[in-house]
Design a protein around this motif. Structure first.
Motif, PDB file in Angstrom:
ATOM      1  N   SER A 143       2.180   2.833   7.074  1.00 51.19           N
ATOM      2  CA  SER A 143       0.963   3.377   6.705  1.00 51.19           C
ATOM      3  C   SER A 143       0.887   3.291   5.124  1.00 51.19           C
ATOM      4  O   SER A 143      -0.289   3.424   4.578  1.00 51.19           O
ATOM      5  CB  SER A 143       0.790   4.680   7.214  1.00 51.19           C
ATOM      6  N   ASP A 144       2.030   2.813   4.326  1.00 49.28           N
ATOM      7  CA  ASP A 144       1.916   2.784   3.021  1.00 49.28           C
ATOM      8  C   ASP A 144       1.386   1.506   2.573  1.00 49.28           C
ATOM      9  O   ASP A 144       0.954   1.246   1.404  1.00 49.28           O
ATOM     10  CB  ASP A 144       3.240   2.972   2.373  1.00 49.28           C
ATOM     11  N   CYS A 145       1.357   0.603   3.432  1.00 45.13           N
ATOM     12  CA  CYS A 145       1.148  -1.125   3.263  1.00 45.13           C
ATOM     13  C   CYS A 145      -0.288  -1.294   2.268  1.00 45.13           C
ATOM     14  O   CYS A 145      -0.144  -1.950   1.326  1.00 45.13           O
ATOM     15  CB  CYS A 145       1.201  -1.832   4.368  1.00 45.13           C
ATOM     16  N   GLU A 146      -1.198  -0.538   2.634  1.00 52.03           N
ATOM     17  CA  GLU A 146      -2.416  -0.798   2.122  1.00 52.03           C
ATOM     18  C   GLU A 146      -2.374  -0.393   0.514  1.00 52.03           C
ATOM     19  O   GLU A 146      -2.841  -1.160  -0.251  1.00 52.03           O
ATOM     20  CB  GLU A 146      -3.739   0.088   2.990  1.00 52.03           C
ATOM     21  N   GLN A 147      -1.750   0.819   0.482  1.00 50.61           N
ATOM     22  CA  GLN A 147      -1.661   1.378  -1.182  1.00 50.61           C
ATOM     23  C   GLN A 147      -0.852   0.420  -1.780  1.00 50.61           C
ATOM     24  O   GLN A 147      -1.240   0.093  -2.964  1.00 50.61           O
ATOM     25  CB  GLN A 147      -1.298   2.902  -0.977  1.00 50.61           C
ATOM     26  N   ILE A 148       0.207  -0.132  -1.181  1.00 49.75           N
ATOM     27  CA  ILE A 148       1.109  -0.843  -1.975  1.00 49.75           C
ATOM     28  C   ILE A 148       0.402  -2.124  -2.505  1.00 49.75           C
ATOM     29  O   ILE A 148       0.750  -2.717  -3.498  1.00 49.75           O
ATOM     30  CB  ILE A 148       2.366  -1.091  -1.017  1.00 49.75           C
ATOM     31  N   ALA A 149      -0.394  -3.127  -1.333  1.00 50.90           N
ATOM     32  CA  ALA A 149      -0.739  -4.120  -1.707  1.00 50.90           C
ATOM     33  C   ALA A 149      -1.958  -3.901  -2.786  1.00 50.90           C
ATOM     34  O   ALA A 149      -2.219  -4.657  -3.715  1.00 50.90           O
ATOM     35  CB  ALA A 149      -1.922  -4.406  -0.256  1.00 50.90           C
ATOM     36  N   ASP A 150      -2.761  -2.719  -2.879  1.00 51.96           N
ATOM     37  CA  ASP A 150      -3.642  -2.314  -3.907  1.00 51.96           C
ATOM     38  C   ASP A 150      -2.636  -2.256  -5.422  1.00 51.96           C
ATOM     39  O   ASP A 150      -3.373  -2.926  -6.122  1.00 51.96           O
ATOM     40  CB  ASP A 150      -4.231  -0.986  -3.499  1.00 51.96           C
TER      41      ASP A 150
END
Length: 162
Positions: free
Chosen positions: A8-15
């Motif tokens: 669930s961290d992947c979106e924030q990491i991508a940003d």
């Protein structure tokens, strides 16, 4: 808090990462990445950590195999990225120190850092954390219509400090 990265961290990491991709020469990637690509990178990394505060990922660090050949099995390349605007608050130091511990527990003996130049703050952080500069590769990258040099840094995890 520093913890292992989860799906669930992947979106924030991508940003966080895409700011560097689109606006800097810090990374040599030129196309933005998706959350799915980050998830695949998490799976392939040796260890992948995030700095989270109030449910928000403010930075991340990971260690990846330095090279695929067997003789490099105890060497990893470390990378760290912080959310735009929060640099200089000590989070990078905390993330890297946690990464050293996690990597050492996996049997890693040497960490490599590759820094696109110029980047005085990253070079200062690496030096502060016990890395030593071992070389510069001239014009090895090309981004935003310019050649980019990189400095190579190495830190032993076998000793307490560098």
């Amino acid at each position: 808090m520093i913890r292992k990265a989860i799906a669930s961290d992947c979106e924030q990491i991508a940003d966080i990462y895409n700011n560097y991709v689109l606006n800097t020469t810090v990374t040599f990637e030129v196309d933005p990445v998706t959350a799915e690509e980050i998830a695949e990178r998490q799976k392939k990394s040796l260890c992948f950590l995030v700095y989270e505060q109030d449910g928000c990922v403010l930075g991340y660090a990971y260690a990846a195999n330095y090279h695929s050949r067997a003789a490099y099995r105890y060497t990893a390349e470390g990378s760290i990225y912080l959310k735009n605007g929060i640099e200089g608050r000590g989070m990078g130091t905390l993330l890297y120190e946690a990464l050293f511990i996690a990597a050492k527990e996996l049997g890693i003996r040497e960490m490599i850092g590759v820094i696109a130049l110029p980047n005085q703050s990253s070079e200062a952080l690496h030096q502060k954390l016990g890395y030593r500069k071992v070389g510069v590769m001239k014009r090895c990258g090309f981004k935003f219509d310019q050649a980019v040099d990189t400095s190579i840094w190495q830190r032993s995890l076998l000793r307490e400090h560098g």
